[in-house]
Design a protein around this motif. Structure first.
Motif, PDB file in Angstrom:
ATOM      1  N   ASP A 438       2.806 -14.409  -2.610  1.00  0.00           N
ATOM      2  CA  ASP A 438       1.716 -13.810  -1.840  1.00  0.00           C
ATOM      3  C   ASP A 438       1.279 -12.490  -2.472  1.00  0.00           C
ATOM      4  OD1 ASP A 438       0.157 -13.785   0.850  1.00  0.00           O
ATOM      5  OD2 ASP A 438       0.998 -11.768   0.652  1.00  0.00           O
ATOM      6  N   LEU A 439      -0.013 -12.347  -2.717  1.00  0.00           N
ATOM      7  CA  LEU A 439      -0.527 -11.181  -3.433  1.00  0.00           C
ATOM      8  C   LEU A 439      -0.435  -9.902  -2.615  1.00  0.00           C
ATOM      9  CD1 LEU A 439      -3.700 -12.718  -5.143  1.00  0.00           C
ATOM     10  CD2 LEU A 439      -1.363 -12.522  -6.023  1.00  0.00           C
ATOM     11  N   ARG A 440      -0.776  -9.961  -1.342  1.00  0.00           N
ATOM     12  CA  ARG A 440      -0.705  -8.756  -0.510  1.00  0.00           C
ATOM     13  C   ARG A 440       0.734  -8.272  -0.412  1.00  0.00           C
ATOM     14  NH1 ARG A 440      -2.749  -4.601  -0.229  1.00  0.00           N
ATOM     15  NH2 ARG A 440      -4.713  -5.765  -0.326  1.00  0.00           N
ATOM     16  N   ALA A 441       1.676  -9.193  -0.269  1.00  0.00           N
ATOM     17  CA  ALA A 441       3.087  -8.799  -0.187  1.00  0.00           C
ATOM     18  C   ALA A 441       3.536  -8.137  -1.485  1.00  0.00           C
ATOM     19  CB  ALA A 441       3.956 -10.012   0.123  1.00  0.00           C
ATOM     20  N   MET A 442       3.107  -8.667  -2.628  1.00  0.00           N
ATOM     21  CA  MET A 442       3.481  -8.062  -3.915  1.00  0.00           C
ATOM     22  C   MET A 442       2.987  -6.626  -4.007  1.00  0.00           C
ATOM     23  SD  MET A 442       2.766 -10.990  -6.783  1.00  0.00           S
ATOM     24  CE  MET A 442       3.054 -12.710  -6.444  1.00  0.00           C
ATOM     25  N   LYS A 449       8.201   0.394  -3.369  1.00  0.00           N
ATOM     26  CA  LYS A 449       9.106   0.702  -4.479  1.00  0.00           C
ATOM     27  C   LYS A 449       8.655   1.956  -5.226  1.00  0.00           C
ATOM     28  CE  LYS A 449      10.711  -4.017  -5.525  1.00  0.00           C
ATOM     29  NZ  LYS A 449      12.163  -3.754  -5.598  1.00  0.00           N
ATOM     30  N   GLU A 450       7.363   2.101  -5.404  1.00  0.00           N
ATOM     31  CA  GLU A 450       6.833   3.256  -6.138  1.00  0.00           C
ATOM     32  C   GLU A 450       7.096   4.560  -5.393  1.00  0.00           C
ATOM     33  OE1 GLU A 450       2.584   4.707  -8.164  1.00  0.00           O
ATOM     34  OE2 GLU A 450       2.696   2.836  -7.030  1.00  0.00           O
ATOM     35  N   GLY A 461      10.315  -1.611 -11.149  1.00  0.00           N
ATOM     36  CA  GLY A 461      10.113  -2.765 -10.270  1.00  0.00           C
ATOM     37  C   GLY A 461       8.718  -2.792  -9.682  1.00  0.00           C
ATOM     38  N   ALA A 462       8.194  -1.601  -9.343  1.00  0.00           N
ATOM     39  CA  ALA A 462       6.841  -1.518  -8.796  1.00  0.00           C
ATOM     40  C   ALA A 462       5.820  -1.980  -9.828  1.00  0.00           C
ATOM     41  CB  ALA A 462       6.541  -0.093  -8.341  1.00  0.00           C
ATOM     42  N   LEU A 463       5.956  -1.480 -11.056  1.00  0.00           N
ATOM     43  CA  LEU A 463       5.004  -1.847 -12.103  1.00  0.00           C
ATOM     44  C   LEU A 463       5.075  -3.340 -12.419  1.00  0.00           C
ATOM     45  CD1 LEU A 463       5.389   1.214 -14.503  1.00  0.00           C
ATOM     46  CD2 LEU A 463       3.485   0.713 -12.958  1.00  0.00           C
ATOM     47  N   ALA A 464       6.273  -3.902 -12.375  1.00  0.00           N
ATOM     48  CA  ALA A 464       6.416  -5.336 -12.627  1.00  0.00           C
ATOM     49  C   ALA A 464       5.690  -6.150 -11.557  1.00  0.00           C
ATOM     50  CB  ALA A 464       7.897  -5.713 -12.679  1.00  0.00           C
ATOM     51  N   ILE A 479      -6.679  -2.699 -10.014  1.00  0.00           N
ATOM     52  CA  ILE A 479      -7.183  -1.326  -9.947  1.00  0.00           C
ATOM     53  C   ILE A 479      -6.028  -0.324 -10.007  1.00  0.00           C
ATOM     54  CG2 ILE A 479      -8.379   0.326  -8.454  1.00  0.00           C
ATOM     55  CD1 ILE A 479     -10.106  -2.052  -7.499  1.00  0.00           C
ATOM     56  N   ASN A 480      -4.943  -0.606  -9.284  1.00  0.00           N
ATOM     57  CA  ASN A 480      -3.784   0.294  -9.322  1.00  0.00           C
ATOM     58  C   ASN A 480      -3.212   0.409 -10.738  1.00  0.00           C
ATOM     59  OD1 ASN A 480      -4.037   0.687  -6.612  1.00  0.00           O
ATOM     60  ND2 ASN A 480      -2.257  -0.524  -6.009  1.00  0.00           N
ATOM     61  N   LEU A 481      -3.122  -0.725 -11.426  1.00  0.00           N
ATOM     62  CA  LEU A 481      -2.626  -0.703 -12.795  1.00  0.00           C
ATOM     63  C   LEU A 481      -3.579   0.063 -13.712  1.00  0.00           C
ATOM     64  CD1 LEU A 481      -1.100  -4.179 -13.763  1.00  0.00           C
ATOM     65  CD2 LEU A 481      -0.006  -1.942 -13.848  1.00  0.00           C
TER      66      LEU A 481
END
Length: 644
Positions: A438-442, A449-450, A461-464, A479-481
């Motif tokens: 699920d994308l929203r959960a990720m 985590k961040e 882990g957050a970046l992954a 966008i966050n990346l």
């Protein structure tokens, strides 16, 4: 069985007039929805999908052949009727919802009386997609094919494991002037919906009546809605060889559905409609004005109260676009003999009452993240979710049980649980939903985590998770990346990849990404500065209202990047004044010197053409200019006075 045989009869539905548009040539459609199967698992949505799509297309000028729960004989007869109707048509549309599968790369649509135990029985028990395409050979029409038929092989052990049989549908079509739209990617499996319609059909229904929207842009909007509604589990896909553009609703582009809703409520005027606006758009651009209206009991009309024809037209346009039951009822209560009363009653028969929502629909309405807004659901800010957390948890818990194959309801349950204050219980829910894709959960889990909120901080882990979500299609993750890569703090700075992520997010429907790309171009950081204007226009059209002001500045100032164009600058300002949070209206009335006198004059000319401004057209600010702008924002918008 008698009912099934009767259902095989094909109903020919006459031309509708709901869109109020004049079509140059005939539009024909064959719509089939099979739900009640005799030998395999029945489906909840297809017969509803077919009926609802047929009613919507009638209103757009299509001659519709509608078949529901058809046997093989019924499907073949309706296909023959469709071939005859399409012979001289300008547009021919085929929509199928029901069971479908592929054998040896060929697609087969399953009639209600099919009984298949071996792959070689597919041709004798089903209708090959090739038969439908063959019926269109020789037709000069633009051919549009919508297939909401990508569910799992329904025939079980008889076909299981046979190498010739694959999940979902195969990619088809290589002739000119065809567009094939699939509910999900070829070879993948789509979901039945959790309410009246499938996710794909529901998204289609909400976008067919967007005025002036080309079909290519409509399909981007449909894809985003289905992806967000399923947490990225289902991604509609199309294969197009169209040689000309097509628009379902040929009326000129107007303002956004949300802004139109606010203007209809102020023009009615009606407190119940204004409260409905607040309920449906809890972060709407006009929320402050709507709340002030409700608090003060204001009943001031903003447009001519005698123009009931125009009011009826705007209300009907909104009801068609939004498919909100209370709006349809309001239209019938106010205009029981109105031009569109018959159609309104048809829609009322189709749409369920909000009070009778399924647990999944209630969960979505209460807990959807605002960044996952769709045409039907604008999302819920966290503060509002906190007030309804207990009800949301109950609804989402029931939705998880009702739809165990959709992890998005686990993600919504997690968000509701966070809102209740129980972060410890929410984290495992996010982890479960994220692990299932699920994308929203990720994205939510990556943010936790961040920040180290509710768990040890884990930047890697957050970046992954952001990487994985971005790859799977999350606009937020892209966008966050991009921001992280441009800052170069948590990972090595990489401007080229940051821009590539923004470009992808823009192509896939992110207005925010489109606007930021415009800023980057204007600043000379990528591309050509003159290209910024198109990015700003596109961003504004897709819902980032800062784009209106940015485009207007470029057109007002001119210079080396784009030619100076006060008339078009005025168009951008007036569209923005109707749709944004009030910033443009405030600037035009309180900092008018920010804009050239030529542009202000063009604004006045358009307000005068709309019947809102009666003073001298001199480009000078003043009380009459301010009042006209306020009336424009609060109900006076008229696309007819804005040149295309």
């Amino acid at each position: 069985m008698v009912a099934l045989r009767l259902a095989a009869l094909v109903a020919l539905v006459v031309l509708g007039t709901g869109a109020g548009a004049v079509f140059a040539a005939e539009r024909v459609a064959l719509i089939i929805g099979n739900s009640e199967y005799q030998a395999v698992e029945s489906l909840d949505n297809p017969r509803n999908d077919a009926l609802d799509i047929s009613v919507a297309l009638e209103g757009l000028g299509f001659e519709v052949i509608l078949g529901r729960d058809l046997t093989r004989e019924g499907m073949q007869q309706s296909t023959a009727d469709f071939a005859a109707a399409a012979r001289n048509a300008d547009v021919a549309l085929f929509f199928y919802a029901g069971h479908g599968f592929q054998v040896d790369g060929q697609n087969y649509l399953v009639p209600t009386d099919a009984r298949i135990t071996r792959p070689d029985e597919a041709t004798s028990q089903t209708v090959a997609m090739a038969e439908v395409l063959g019926a269109l050979k020789g037709s000069p029409a633009l051919k549009l094919v919508f297939l909401d038929a990508c569910r799992n092989n329904p025939f079980g052990a008889g076909l299981q494991g046979d190498p010739r049989v694959s999940d979902g549908l195969a990619r088809i079509g290589n002739e000119a002037d065809f567009m094939f739209a699939y509910a999900t990617q070829p070879g993948n499996v789509a979901y039945d919906g959790t309410g009246r319609n499938s996710f794909f059909s529901e998204a289609l229904l909400h976008h067919l009546y967007t005025p002036g929207q080309p079909i290519s842009e409509m399909m981007i909007a449909v894809r985003r809605d289905v992806m967000t509604a399923t947490g990225g589990q289902q991604i509609p896909w199309e294969n197009s060889s169209l040689t000309r553009q097509f628009t379902f609703d040929t009326r000129p582009p107007g303002i956004s559905q949300e802004a139109l809703f606010y203007q209809v409520a102020t023009g009615a005027p009606d407190n119940a409609l204004m409260q409905l606006y607040v309920d449906l758009y809890p972060q709407g651009a006009h929320l402050g004005e709507a709340l002030a209206w409700l608090e003060t009991g204001s009943q001031t009309r903003s447009i001519d109260p005698g123009d009931s024809t125009e009011q009826a037209k705007r209300l009907w346009t909104l009801a068609q676009r939004s498919r909100v039951r209370p709006l349809l009822q309001f239209y019938l209560d106010r205009y029981p003999d109105g031009e569109n009363a018959v159609e309104a009653r048809k829609y009322l028969e189709l749409l369920p009452d909000l009070q009778n929502s399924t647990p999944a629909a209630l969960c979505e309405r209460l807990a959807t993240h605002p960044n996952d807004a769709t045409a039907e659901n604008s999302g819920v800010p966290f503060e509002r979710l906190q007030r309804n957390a207990v009800v949301a948890i109950q609804a989402c818990s029931a939705a998880v049980t009702q739809s165990p194959n959709l992890p998005h309801y686990i993600a919504l349950l997690a968000r509701a649980t966070v809102a209740s204050g129980d972060l410890g219980r929410a984290v495992p829910l996010y982890e479960t939903a994220a692990a299932r894709g699920d994308l929203r959960a990720m994205v939510s889990l990556a943010q936790l985590k961040e920040s180290g909120n509710g768990m040890p901080q884990d930047i890697a882990g957050a970046l992954a998770l952001y990487e994985k979500a971005a790859e799977a299609g999350s606009l937020d993750a892209m966008i966050n990346l991009a921001v992280t890569l441009s800052q170069g703090k948590l990972m090595p700075k990489d401007d080229a990849r940051a821009i590539a992520l923004l470009e992808r997010a823009s192509r896939e429907g992110s207005a925010k990404a489109t606007y930021n790309l415009g800023v980057l171009r204007l600043n000379g950081e990528t591309g050509e500065p003159g290209e910024a204007l198109d990015y700003f226009r596109r961003a504004a059209r897709d819902g980032e209202y800062l784009g209106y002001r940015a485009a207007a500045i470029m057109l007002d100032k001119g210079g080396g990047f784009v030619p100076r164009d006060p008339a078009e600058a005025a168009n951008m300002l007036l569209r923005g004044a109707a749709e944004d949070n009030g910033a443009i209206l405030t600037e035009l009335t309180q900092q008018a010197e920010n804009w050239s006198r030529d542009t202000r004059t063009q604004v006045q000319l358009r307000l005068a053409a709309a019947g809102l401004y009666t003073s001298d057209v001199d480009g000078l600010p003043g009380p009459n200019f301010s009042e006209a702008l306020e009336r424009w924002r609060n109900g006076g918008f008229d696309a007819g006075v804005l040149p295309e």
